[in-house]
Design an enzyme around this catalytic site. Sequence first.
Site, PDB file in Angstrom:
ATOM      1  N   GLU A  42      38.652  41.106  32.955  1.00  0.00           N
ATOM      2  CA  GLU A  42      39.026  39.664  33.162  1.00  0.00           C
ATOM      3  C   GLU A  42      38.152  38.740  32.613  1.00  0.00           C
ATOM      4  OE1 GLU A  42      40.999  42.102  36.652  1.00  0.00           O
ATOM      5  OE2 GLU A  42      39.055  42.102  35.577  1.00  0.00           O
ATOM      6  N   CYS A  76      35.825  37.934  39.069  1.00  0.00           N
ATOM      7  CA  CYS A  76      36.651  37.717  38.072  1.00  0.00           C
ATOM      8  C   CYS A  76      37.405  36.427  38.176  1.00  0.00           C
ATOM      9  CB  CYS A  76      37.546  38.889  37.515  1.00  0.00           C
ATOM     10  SG  CYS A  76      36.707  40.146  37.033  1.00  0.00           S
TER      11      CYS A  76
END
Length: 172
Positions: free
Chosen positions: A72, A103
């Site tokens: 991510e 993330c």
Amino acid sequence: MPNPQAAQPDNTALLTPQDLATLRQTLQLARTTREQGMHPFAAIVVNAQGQIIAQAGNQSLPPAGDPTRHAEIVVAGRAAQLLTLAQLKQCTLFSNAEPCAMCAGAIYWTGIGRVVYGISEAHLLTITGHHTENPTLALPCRQVFASGQRKITVIGPCLIAEAAAVHEGFWS
């Protein structure tokens, strides 16, 4: 361990056919990442028209060796280099698992406006247990996003059984 699927309803019904196709593409990328010897995580960022802006598998194991190279973070950073903040707000980040707190912070700071994920962080913990390579943070991405000033739409968990299958046998 409690059944994580019972605790969180599957939100797949909230997805469009294009969303479903992209989430399944993310699951396939996670499988490919696993086959390459990395942790089975992947993410894809698409724009408002559904075009892929960036995609990546987890890169946190050697030879990269950087534990911050979650999929991510990689795709959010790539997308931020290519698009304006206004364009990023219209993008969706797809992930096979709920973005961790680190993330989620990256997604927030890049300005991506929507997140769709497979299994929840809580479900992931039931799969990984106390594996030293995945010390799960029990902090849902919705909670991270709610702490900021940007509105980020979150849809997940989705395709729970399919998303969990990517991890079967990996963490034992």
